[in-house]
Design a protein around this motif. Structure first.
Motif, PDB file in Angstrom:
ATOM      1  N   GLU A  85       0.549  -1.395  -0.095  1.00 47.36           N
ATOM      2  CA  GLU A  85      -0.237   0.231   0.002  1.00 47.36           C
ATOM      3  C   GLU A  85       0.879   1.081  -0.208  1.00 47.36           C
ATOM      4  O   GLU A  85       2.137   1.270   0.679  1.00 47.36           O
ATOM      5  CB  GLU A  85      -1.133  -0.055   1.170  1.00 47.36           C
ATOM      6  CG  GLU A  85      -1.367   1.770   0.979  1.00 47.36           C
ATOM      7  CD  GLU A  85      -2.681   1.497   0.788  1.00 47.36           C
ATOM      8  OE1 GLU A  85      -2.406   2.307   0.085  1.00 47.36           O
ATOM      9  OE2 GLU A  85      -3.258   0.916   0.023  1.00 47.36           O
ATOM     10  N   ASP A  86       0.513   2.167  -1.140  1.00 52.76           N
ATOM     11  CA  ASP A  86       1.072   2.961  -1.496  1.00 52.76           C
ATOM     12  C   ASP A  86       1.195   4.413   0.285  1.00 52.76           C
ATOM     13  O   ASP A  86       1.794   5.171   0.014  1.00 52.76           O
ATOM     14  CB  ASP A  86       1.598   3.577  -2.511  1.00 52.76           C
ATOM     15  CG  ASP A  86      -0.041   4.529  -3.057  1.00 52.76           C
ATOM     16  OD1 ASP A  86      -1.035   3.601  -3.141  1.00 52.76           O
ATOM     17  OD2 ASP A  86       0.729   5.055  -4.082  1.00 52.76           O
ATOM     18  N   ASP A  87      -0.165   4.911   0.407  1.00 55.17           N
ATOM     19  CA  ASP A  87      -0.615   5.045   1.254  1.00 55.17           C
ATOM     20  C   ASP A  87      -0.285   5.606   2.625  1.00 55.17           C
ATOM     21  O   ASP A  87      -0.952   3.950   2.938  1.00 55.17           O
ATOM     22  CB  ASP A  87      -2.241   5.323   1.463  1.00 55.17           C
ATOM     23  CG  ASP A  87      -3.138   6.666   1.728  1.00 55.17           C
ATOM     24  OD1 ASP A  87      -3.580   7.446   1.513  1.00 55.17           O
ATOM     25  OD2 ASP A  87      -2.903   6.684   3.197  1.00 55.17           O
ATOM     26  N   ALA A  88       0.611   6.129   2.992  1.00 52.14           N
ATOM     27  CA  ALA A  88       1.130   6.377   4.254  1.00 52.14           C
ATOM     28  C   ALA A  88       0.228   6.348   5.373  1.00 52.14           C
ATOM     29  O   ALA A  88       0.256   4.942   6.361  1.00 52.14           O
ATOM     30  CB  ALA A  88       2.735   7.624   4.211  1.00 52.14           C
ATOM     31  N   LEU A  89      -0.557   7.027   5.505  1.00 51.13           N
ATOM     32  CA  LEU A  89      -1.568   6.892   6.553  1.00 51.13           C
ATOM     33  C   LEU A  89      -2.342   5.303   6.422  1.00 51.13           C
ATOM     34  O   LEU A  89      -2.415   4.401   7.601  1.00 51.13           O
ATOM     35  CB  LEU A  89      -2.993   7.733   6.014  1.00 51.13           C
ATOM     36  CG  LEU A  89      -3.411   8.242   8.089  1.00 51.13           C
ATOM     37  CD1 LEU A  89      -2.186   8.727   8.377  1.00 51.13           C
ATOM     38  CD2 LEU A  89      -4.476   9.422   7.643  1.00 51.13           C
ATOM     39  N   LEU A  90      -2.649   5.519   5.577  1.00 51.15           N
ATOM     40  CA  LEU A  90      -3.387   4.066   5.293  1.00 51.15           C
ATOM     41  C   LEU A  90      -3.193   2.845   5.674  1.00 51.15           C
ATOM     42  O   LEU A  90      -3.143   1.664   6.944  1.00 51.15           O
ATOM     43  CB  LEU A  90      -4.192   4.112   3.571  1.00 51.15           C
ATOM     44  CG  LEU A  90      -5.524   2.801   3.476  1.00 51.15           C
ATOM     45  CD1 LEU A  90      -6.571   2.862   4.552  1.00 51.15           C
ATOM     46  CD2 LEU A  90      -5.891   2.989   2.091  1.00 51.15           C
ATOM     47  N   GLY A  91      -1.696   2.732   5.627  1.00 50.29           N
ATOM     48  CA  GLY A  91      -1.265   1.904   4.997  1.00 50.29           C
ATOM     49  C   GLY A  91      -0.813   1.420   7.464  1.00 50.29           C
ATOM     50  O   GLY A  91      -0.733   0.257   6.717  1.00 50.29           O
ATOM     51  N   ASP A  92      -0.330   2.294   7.369  1.00 48.98           N
ATOM     52  CA  ASP A  92      -0.363   2.549   8.396  1.00 48.98           C
ATOM     53  C   ASP A  92      -1.236   1.611   9.674  1.00 48.98           C
ATOM     54  O   ASP A  92      -0.931   1.127  10.236  1.00 48.98           O
ATOM     55  CB  ASP A  92       0.135   4.146   8.971  1.00 48.98           C
ATOM     56  CG  ASP A  92       0.916   3.835  10.296  1.00 48.98           C
ATOM     57  OD1 ASP A  92       2.524   2.704  10.489  1.00 48.98           O
ATOM     58  OD2 ASP A  92       0.863   4.808  11.140  1.00 48.98           O
TER      59      ASP A  92
END
Ligand code: CA
Length: 218
Positions: free
Chosen positions: A7-14
């Motif tokens: 996942e490249d989206d930092a917030l979502l990945g986290d």
């Protein structure tokens, strides 16, 4: 069980990584398609959670490459839009299931467990040892049919030792299974979890080979 999250989206990945960890999975997080490819070449995963819109190598290209080399790794894709075309393309390319963003973390882990239960090439059968039973997909341990409460880490350790019954597992090997990339490893954590497992399951189940590792005898 070790999951690759792409996942490249930092917030979502986290958020997803934290959710997976809470659900008892060790998760490695790759932030682009190329990094995911390298991870898949280097590590053994039980499943992959794959965003389709990725930099460097798209999720669909990665999936094509993975299936092209004969891998049956269960793959759950994340798509941004609920377009029939996207879904059909993903499933045609070899995804096992999909979720449309935004989704609930509980739903993600439930779908993942269902995938693992159905089993791709790497099915997760129930493991038995004497009167002890460990069901990886349901994330349950029972002794004489009675459920036993284990923490996520204890569960993972017991799973590893049962999977490799009769073969000694070094502390380093076990740490690798317990922790995802970049997670800090407490220095005596394996010993502590083994200690707790012995308290819950009896002292004789897990044998220590001093300076070598741990084993559950067959
Ligand atoms: Ca994306």
């Amino acid at each position: 069980m070790r999951i690759l999250l792409v996942e490249d989206d930092a917030l979502l990945g986290d958020g997803i990584k934290a959710g997976l960890k809470q659900a008892g999975f060790a998760a490695d997080w790759a932030q682009d398609g190329h990094a995911a490819k390298l991870a898949l070449e280097a590590e053994d995963y039980a499943a992959m959670v794959l965003d389709l819109g990725l930099p460097r190598l798209s999720g669909m290209e990665l999936l094509k490459w993975l299936r092209g080399r004969g891998s049956k790794l269960p793959v759950l894709i994340l798509t941004a839009r609920d377009t029939v075309a996207d879904r059909v393309a993903g499933l045609d390319t070899g995804a096992d299931d999909y979720l449309i963003k935004p989704f609930d973390l509980d739903e993600l882990t439930a779908r993942l467990r269902a995938l693992l239960r159905r089993g791709g090439g790497q099915a997760a059968p129930v493991l038995r040892h004497g009167n002890l039973e460990l069901d990886p997909a349901a994330h349950q341990v029972r002794r004489q049919g009675q459920p036993i409460e284990l923490s996520a880490r204890e569960f993972t350790l017991l799973h590893e030792l049962l999977l490799h019954a009769g073969r000694v597992q070094s502390r380093e090997q076990l740490e690798q299974r317990l922790y995802g990339w970049g997670e800090e490893v407490e220095s005596n954590s394996v010993e502590v979890h083994i200690h707790h497992l012995r308290k819950k399951l009896g002292a004789e189940l897990i044998r220590t080979l001093r300076g070598v590792g741990y084993v559950i005898d067959k």
